[in-house]
Enzyme design. Structure first.
Site, PDB file in Angstrom:
ATOM      1  N   ASP A  98       0.839  -1.205   0.000  1.00 21.04           N
ATOM      2  CA  ASP A  98       0.000   0.000   0.000  1.00 21.04           C
ATOM      3  C   ASP A  98       0.872   1.251   0.000  1.00 21.04           C
ATOM      4  O   ASP A  98       1.586   1.519   0.962  1.00 21.04           O
ATOM      5  CB  ASP A  98      -0.886   0.009   1.246  1.00 21.04           C
ATOM      6  CG  ASP A  98      -1.783   1.229   1.287  1.00 21.04           C
ATOM      7  OD1 ASP A  98      -2.851   1.201   0.648  1.00 21.04           O
ATOM      8  OD2 ASP A  98      -1.406   2.228   1.933  1.00 21.04           O
ATOM      9  N   TYR A 121       2.997   9.857  -0.558  1.00 21.13           N
ATOM     10  CA  TYR A 121       4.074   9.264   0.248  1.00 21.13           C
ATOM     11  C   TYR A 121       5.449   9.481  -0.402  1.00 21.13           C
ATOM     12  O   TYR A 121       6.477   9.240   0.222  1.00 21.13           O
ATOM     13  CB  TYR A 121       3.871   7.755   0.469  1.00 21.13           C
ATOM     14  CG  TYR A 121       2.601   7.344   1.182  1.00 21.13           C
ATOM     15  CD1 TYR A 121       1.771   8.278   1.796  1.00 21.13           C
ATOM     16  CD2 TYR A 121       2.233   6.006   1.248  1.00 21.13           C
ATOM     17  CE1 TYR A 121       0.601   7.889   2.434  1.00 21.13           C
ATOM     18  CE2 TYR A 121       1.068   5.602   1.891  1.00 21.13           C
ATOM     19  CZ  TYR A 121       0.248   6.547   2.475  1.00 21.13           C
ATOM     20  OH  TYR A 121      -0.905   6.142   3.104  1.00 21.13           O
ATOM     21  N   LYS A 178      -2.801   5.762  -4.337  1.00 20.34           N
ATOM     22  CA  LYS A 178      -3.931   6.655  -4.032  1.00 20.34           C
ATOM     23  C   LYS A 178      -3.772   8.020  -4.687  1.00 20.34           C
ATOM     24  O   LYS A 178      -2.645   8.519  -4.851  1.00 20.34           O
ATOM     25  CB  LYS A 178      -4.042   6.853  -2.512  1.00 20.34           C
ATOM     26  CG  LYS A 178      -3.935   5.584  -1.700  1.00 20.34           C
ATOM     27  CD  LYS A 178      -4.193   5.810  -0.223  1.00 20.34           C
ATOM     28  CE  LYS A 178      -3.775   4.603   0.598  1.00 20.34           C
ATOM     29  NZ  LYS A 178      -2.335   4.558   0.906  1.00 20.34           N
ATOM     30  N   HIS A 185      -7.727   9.234  -1.876  1.00 17.65           N
ATOM     31  CA  HIS A 185      -7.053   9.178  -0.571  1.00 17.65           C
ATOM     32  C   HIS A 185      -7.921   9.743   0.573  1.00 17.65           C
ATOM     33  O   HIS A 185      -7.985   9.161   1.652  1.00 17.65           O
ATOM     34  CB  HIS A 185      -5.732   9.944  -0.659  1.00 17.65           C
ATOM     35  CG  HIS A 185      -4.697   9.510   0.327  1.00 17.65           C
ATOM     36  ND1 HIS A 185      -3.352   9.479   0.040  1.00 17.65           N
ATOM     37  CD2 HIS A 185      -4.804   9.080   1.607  1.00 17.65           C
ATOM     38  CE1 HIS A 185      -2.696   9.056   1.112  1.00 17.65           C
ATOM     39  NE2 HIS A 185      -3.551   8.811   2.074  1.00 17.65           N
TER      40      HIS A 185
HETATM   41  P1  NAD Z   1       0.746   1.099  12.065  1.00 20.05           P
HETATM   42  O1  NAD Z   1      -0.436   0.952  12.945  1.00 20.05           O
HETATM   43  O2  NAD Z   1       0.997   0.112  11.001  1.00 20.05           O
HETATM   44  O3  NAD Z   1       2.001   1.221  13.037  1.00 20.05           O
HETATM   45  C1  NAD Z   1       3.293   1.322  12.509  1.00 20.05           C
HETATM   46  C2  NAD Z   1       4.284   1.555  13.647  1.00 20.05           C
HETATM   47  O4  NAD Z   1       4.120   0.573  14.650  1.00 20.05           O
HETATM   48  C3  NAD Z   1       5.715   1.411  13.147  1.00 20.05           C
HETATM   49  O5  NAD Z   1       6.201   2.629  12.657  1.00 20.05           O
HETATM   50  C4  NAD Z   1       6.454   0.924  14.368  1.00 20.05           C
HETATM   51  O6  NAD Z   1       6.774   2.052  15.156  1.00 20.05           O
HETATM   52  C5  NAD Z   1       5.394   0.131  15.089  1.00 20.05           C
HETATM   53  N1  NAD Z   1       5.482  -1.325  14.826  1.00 20.05           N
HETATM   54  C6  NAD Z   1       5.114  -1.992  13.704  1.00 20.05           C
HETATM   55  N2  NAD Z   1       5.279  -3.320  13.860  1.00 20.05           N
HETATM   56  C7  NAD Z   1       5.765  -3.501  15.118  1.00 20.05           C
HETATM   57  C8  NAD Z   1       6.121  -4.634  15.880  1.00 20.05           C
HETATM   58  N3  NAD Z   1       5.997  -5.871  15.392  1.00 20.05           N
HETATM   59  N4  NAD Z   1       6.585  -4.442  17.137  1.00 20.05           N
HETATM   60  C9  NAD Z   1       6.706  -3.206  17.658  1.00 20.05           C
HETATM   61  N5  NAD Z   1       6.357  -2.083  16.991  1.00 20.05           N
HETATM   62  C10 NAD Z   1       5.896  -2.226  15.728  1.00 20.05           C
HETATM   63  O7  NAD Z   1       0.680   2.600  11.490  1.00 20.05           O
HETATM   64  P2  NAD Z   1       0.769   3.340  10.093  1.00 20.05           P
HETATM   65  O8  NAD Z   1       2.114   3.243   9.480  1.00 20.05           O
HETATM   66  O9  NAD Z   1       0.215   4.707  10.361  1.00 20.05           O
HETATM   67  O10 NAD Z   1      -0.310   2.588   9.178  1.00 20.05           O
HETATM   68  C11 NAD Z   1       0.023   1.509   8.329  1.00 20.05           C
HETATM   69  C12 NAD Z   1      -0.203   1.874   6.883  1.00 20.05           C
HETATM   70  O11 NAD Z   1      -1.536   2.348   6.670  1.00 20.05           O
HETATM   71  C13 NAD Z   1       0.662   3.035   6.377  1.00 20.05           C
HETATM   72  O12 NAD Z   1       1.985   2.659   6.138  1.00 20.05           O
HETATM   73  C14 NAD Z   1      -0.093   3.416   5.122  1.00 20.05           C
HETATM   74  O13 NAD Z   1       0.203   2.506   4.069  1.00 20.05           O
HETATM   75  C15 NAD Z   1      -1.535   3.263   5.582  1.00 20.05           C
HETATM   76  N6  NAD Z   1      -2.126   4.541   6.010  1.00 20.05           N
HETATM   77  C16 NAD Z   1      -3.096   5.091   5.240  1.00 20.05           C
HETATM   78  C17 NAD Z   1      -3.682   6.288   5.599  1.00 20.05           C
HETATM   79  C18 NAD Z   1      -4.754   6.861   4.753  1.00 20.05           C
HETATM   80  O14 NAD Z   1      -5.130   8.025   4.938  1.00 20.05           O
HETATM   81  N7  NAD Z   1      -5.295   6.127   3.816  1.00 20.05           N
HETATM   82  C19 NAD Z   1      -3.270   6.959   6.765  1.00 20.05           C
HETATM   83  C20 NAD Z   1      -2.280   6.367   7.553  1.00 20.05           C
HETATM   84  C21 NAD Z   1      -1.716   5.155   7.182  1.00 20.05           C
END
Ligand code: NAD
Length: 276
Positions: free
Chosen positions: A46, A51, A76, A109
């Protein structure tokens, strides 16, 4: 797509239930990080124009030996490109940065209601799907009125809505609307951006199953019928987050996690008022 669970979309295509998100992955390491994810078994990636790492995702796809038709690539359309022609042009640019000739899933998005152009953007996505260059089309951060409007004006129901969703913000009303209309629910920030990993309930369930807190939360997404796209740049965590297909939560675990839902549990922006 191997043994990993998938969800069938309303256009008959399938998406892996567990994907890999690359928001905030720096562009210079994106190819390496996405290659790690593909090697770990992820087949769904994704990204988004905003980004600024689509080229890195594309580089990882090109150098990988997994056939293109076994990968599921989402990108997106950014908010400033909602005009019909602008949306078509922006799609071409994303495609070219990714080095692909089709996208598996193209999303609007944010609805950006203050711009009031998302219905026109949706018409552009419908056209891209008709051309076969976006195999599936959907939206992100749409509330019920935004969804209702594009369904009413186009007659085309989005395949999926990608929204903030995790045990602390479970989006029950929106999920019910999705279920009524055949829209799949995809969870962004599925781990609550890491904030949920310290939660006492999550930690207790993790201890009981001899799993990590991240694995418990991702299993909750899978057992709830959601699509989840966790992000990490750390190889050991990338693999840990994918090692969730060999256990299940029981009814008590699910009840305890259901109780974590909070009306003020949102971490990211509110789609109705987000002004960007
Ligand atoms: P997430 O909930 O996936 O959390 C990611 C964070 O959690 C990492 O940076 C790390 O700090 C921690 N983490 C991940 N795996 C771990 C583990 N096994 N142990 C310990 N810590 C861990 O948050 P995110 O990155 O905000 O969301 C995931 C994806 O969703 C994004 O990369 C993006 O692709 C998507 N997204 C989309 C939108 C949108 O508006 N459509 C907005 C935000 C995110």
């Amino acid at each position: 797509m191997g043994l990993q669970p998938t969800i069938k979309l309303n256009d008959t295509r399938v998406i892996p239930q567990l994907g890999f998100g690359v928001w905030q992955v720096p562009s210079d390491i994106t190819a390496t990080v996405v290659s790690e994810a593909i090697a770990a078994g992820y087949r769904s990636i994704d990204t988004a124009a905003v980004y600024e790492n689509e080229a890195g995702v594309g580089a990882a796809i090109q150098k990988n030996s997994v056939p293109r038709d076994q990968l599921f690539i989402t990108t997106k359309l950014w908010n400033s490109r909602h005009g019909y022609d602008d949306a078509l042009r922006s799609f071409d640019k994303s495609l070219s940065r990714l080095g692909l000739d089709y996208i598996d899933l193209f999303l609007i998005h944010w609805p950006a209601p203050q711009r009031d152009l998302y219905a026109g953007a949706w018409r552009a996505l419908v056209e891209l799907q008709r051309q076969g260059r976006a195999k599936s089309i959907g939206v992100s951060n749409f509330n019920i009125p935004h969804l209702q409007r594009i369904i009413d004006t186009s007659g085309v129901v989005p395949a999926l809505n990608q929204v903030e969703l995790h045990p602390r913000f479970q989006q029950r009303a929106l999920r019910q609307f999705h279920a009524q209309h055949g829209i799949a629910t995809e969870a962004w920030s599925p781990l609550g951006q890491g904030q949920l990993l310290e939660d006492a309930t999550v930690r207790a369930i993790a201890k009981k199953h001899a799993r990590t807190p991240a694995q418990i939360i991702l299993r909750w997404h899978l057992d709830s019928g959601l699509i989840a796209i966790p992000k990490s740049v750390t190889p050991v965590r990338i693999r840990e987050n994918f090692a969730v297909f060999d256990f299940q939560l029981n009814a008590d675990d699910m009840r305890e996690l259901a109780a974590l839902d909070r009306s003020d549990g949102r971490i990211g922006p509110d789609p109705e008022t987000a002004d960007f």
